[in-house]
Design an enzyme around this catalytic site. Structure first.
Site, PDB file in Angstrom:
ATOM      1  CB  SER A 125      -0.880   0.001   1.243  1.00 25.08           C
ATOM      2  OG  SER A 125      -0.078   0.248   2.368  1.00 25.08           O
ATOM      3  CE  LYS A 126       0.445   6.790  -3.489  1.00 31.57           C
ATOM      4  NZ  LYS A 126      -0.339   6.051  -4.413  1.00 31.57           N
ATOM      5  NE  ARG A 127      -0.163   1.899   6.793  1.00 29.24           N
ATOM      6  CZ  ARG A 127       0.340   0.893   7.500  1.00 29.24           C
ATOM      7  NH1 ARG A 127       1.327   1.104   8.319  1.00 29.24           N
ATOM      8  NH2 ARG A 127      -0.149  -0.325   7.385  1.00 29.24           N
ATOM      9  CG  HIS A 128       3.562  -0.914   4.022  1.00 35.50           C
ATOM     10  ND1 HIS A 128       2.808  -1.387   2.996  1.00 35.50           N
ATOM     11  CD2 HIS A 128       2.907  -1.262   5.141  1.00 35.50           C
ATOM     12  CE1 HIS A 128       1.768  -2.016   3.465  1.00 35.50           C
ATOM     13  NE2 HIS A 128       1.784  -1.945   4.772  1.00 35.50           N
ATOM     14  CB  ALA A 150       2.545   1.760  -3.055  1.00 39.70           C
TER      15      ALA A 150
END
Ligand code: GLU
Length: 469
Positions: A238-241, A243
């Site tokens: 995900s964007k958080r980790h 991406a």
């Protein structure tokens, strides 16, 4: 076998992320390992979503990682005539046909198939109509309907696909723009690509591409599909980790060699070796050591690797690298080769995990006024320490030079005289000089700050204590 040639063909519809960067790295390493070439190609046929901004940022990210391309960049939108020629060839040879089915009708049929639990697939309405080109018509591939197409994957081994499962996919849209499936084959063919290394989300495209190569009377390249990268918890990235754009890591102060080293280990291993120089990666990289199962992104490991590379890095080069991060904090260094500046870098080198952290850790050396962390000031800049600091200040003023040994003797003597532990003298001074309770060695920073600054900062701390009490 002819000389190895690999390619990285991003669609410029977004920034380069972890997964794409790993694909690029694997292709680059494979080419370099075999003394071959690595080519960059932008698959920009989606004109709506393709942006120059992304072309630039993808190139910038590859350059940052030092994955320089030997050929290209090519742009598919500049090669439309080539695709048109091949489309004509397939049409003339009866291997492709024009189809006039409207999108609405196709969509209806698709829905019906799904509702009936069938796999949606073009039903071949126009296959034998013998239509020529015309407005609104697409060119479809006459896909063999019997037999099996086997992908001899260099990572997973043979993967067989029944041809009857594949449909007469579109090669050219009504506006003359080729589909991904068609353009990629013509490019891989005409550019002499020998090995296609890409994410396994493309595996289902590969039989179609192989059949197209065969229809063109050409030998397909060898294919290797790399398992995907999952987030730390095993879910999709995900964007958080992860991406995140690769350039975001650069901007956070990750070193390119740490990033490369981290990326190469995402799905590839060499015994239990964790650290690889670029030369070692090139020498050892091999598709047979790519894992068949997905890799997991572990941000802590990346951070630890980055800390390792910072500790290993030459101080003068680190000094150059940290400049933009200091600038972001409003600190401009005139001469990065200055001995004191290099010493300041050296003093935080063992502790900083990113260049950004490094800049934050060393900012106190250069600010005109130290700001105290509130908790630190409350705990250590208290009236009871005032007499000790006053005495220290006098002694420091009378010291001809700041030498570590002499400073240590002075601090010890003072502590003993006031029946304190050394740290009870050292911590207030640390807060006075840095604003914080954690810093490089106290005598080291006193040496780097120099007598004048130390005295100034101690005087300010004394004032602070007097005002607060
Ligand atoms: N443009 C495609 C992508 O970005 C390339 C796929 C391929 O390697 O063939 O996914």
């Amino acid at each position: 076998m002819s000389a190895v040639k690999t390619r990285f063909p991003p669609s410029p519809t977004g920034h380069l992320h972890l997964g794409g960067a790993r694909t690029a790295l694997f292709n680059w390493l494979f080419a370099k390992h075999h003394g071959g070439a690595f080519l960059l190609r932008f698959e920009d046929t989606d004109r709506e979503r393709s942006k120059q901004e992304y072309v630039d940022s993808i190139k910038e990210a590859l350059e940052w990682l030092e994955l320089f391309w030997d050929e290209g960049p090519y742009f598919q939108t500049q090669r439309l005539e080539i695709y048109a020629d091949y489309a004509q060839k397939l049409f003339k040879e009866g291997k492709a046909y024009y189809c006039e089915c409207s999108p609405e009708v196709l969509e209806e049929k698709r829905k019906k198939a799904l509702a009936e639990g069938r796999k949606p697939k073009y039903d071949g309405t126009c296959r034998e109509k013998g239509l020529g080109p015309g407005p609104g018509r697409v060119l479809r591939f006459k896909c063999p309907q019997t037999g099996t197409t086997v992908v001899e994957d260099l990572i997973r081994g043979a993967v067989a696909f029944e041809n009857q499962e594949l449909d007469d996919f579109v090669l050219v849209r009504p506006d003359g723009i080729p589909t991904y499936q068609f353009a990629v084959v013509i490019d891989d063919l005409t550019m002499g690509i020998t090995h296609v290394i890409r994410g396994d989300d493309h595996l289902s495209n590969t039989p179609k591409q192989i059949l197209l190569f065969e229809a063109l009377g050409a030998t397909p390249p060898k294919y290797a599909h790399v398992p995907m990268i999952l987030g730390p918890d095993g879910s999709r990235l995900s964007k958080r980790h992860g991406a995140l754009s690769i350039l975001a890591y650069r901007d956070e102060g990750y070193l390119a060699q740490a990033m490369r080293n981290y990326l190469v280990r995402l799905g590839w291993s060499y015994g239990d070796q964790e650290i690889f120089t670029l030369e070692e990666m090139i020498e050892k990289f091999d598709l047979s050591r790519v894992s068949k199962s997905p890799a997991r992104f572990d941000p802590d490991k990346l951070l630890a690797l980055n800390a390792h590379y910072i500790r290993q890095e030459d101080t003068e080069r680190l000094a150059e690298m940290v400049l933009p991060f200091l600038l972001r904090l409003g600190i401009k260094i005139d001469n990065p080769k200055d001995e004191k500046f290099l010493k300041a870098v050296e003093s935080v080198k063992p502790r900083a995990r990113t260049l950004k952290e490094m800049a934050e850790m060393m900012a106190f050396y250069f600010v005109p006024e130290v700001e105290y962390e509130e908790k630190a000031a409350r705990k250590f800049l208290k009236p009871d320490i005032l007499p000790v600091l006053e005495e220290l200040l006098d002694a420091l003023k009378n010291m001809p030079a700041f030498e570590e040994k002499a400073l240590e003797d002075l601090f010890r003597g003072l502590a003993e005289k006031h029946q304190l532990k050394l740290k009870h003298v050292a911590q207030p001074v640390r807060v006075a000089l840095t604003g914080r309770t954690v810093s490089p060695g106290l005598f080291e920073i006193m040496d780097i700050l120099g007598k004048e600054t130390v005295i100034k900062r101690l005087e300010k701390a004394l004032q602070h204590i007097r005002e607060a009490s």
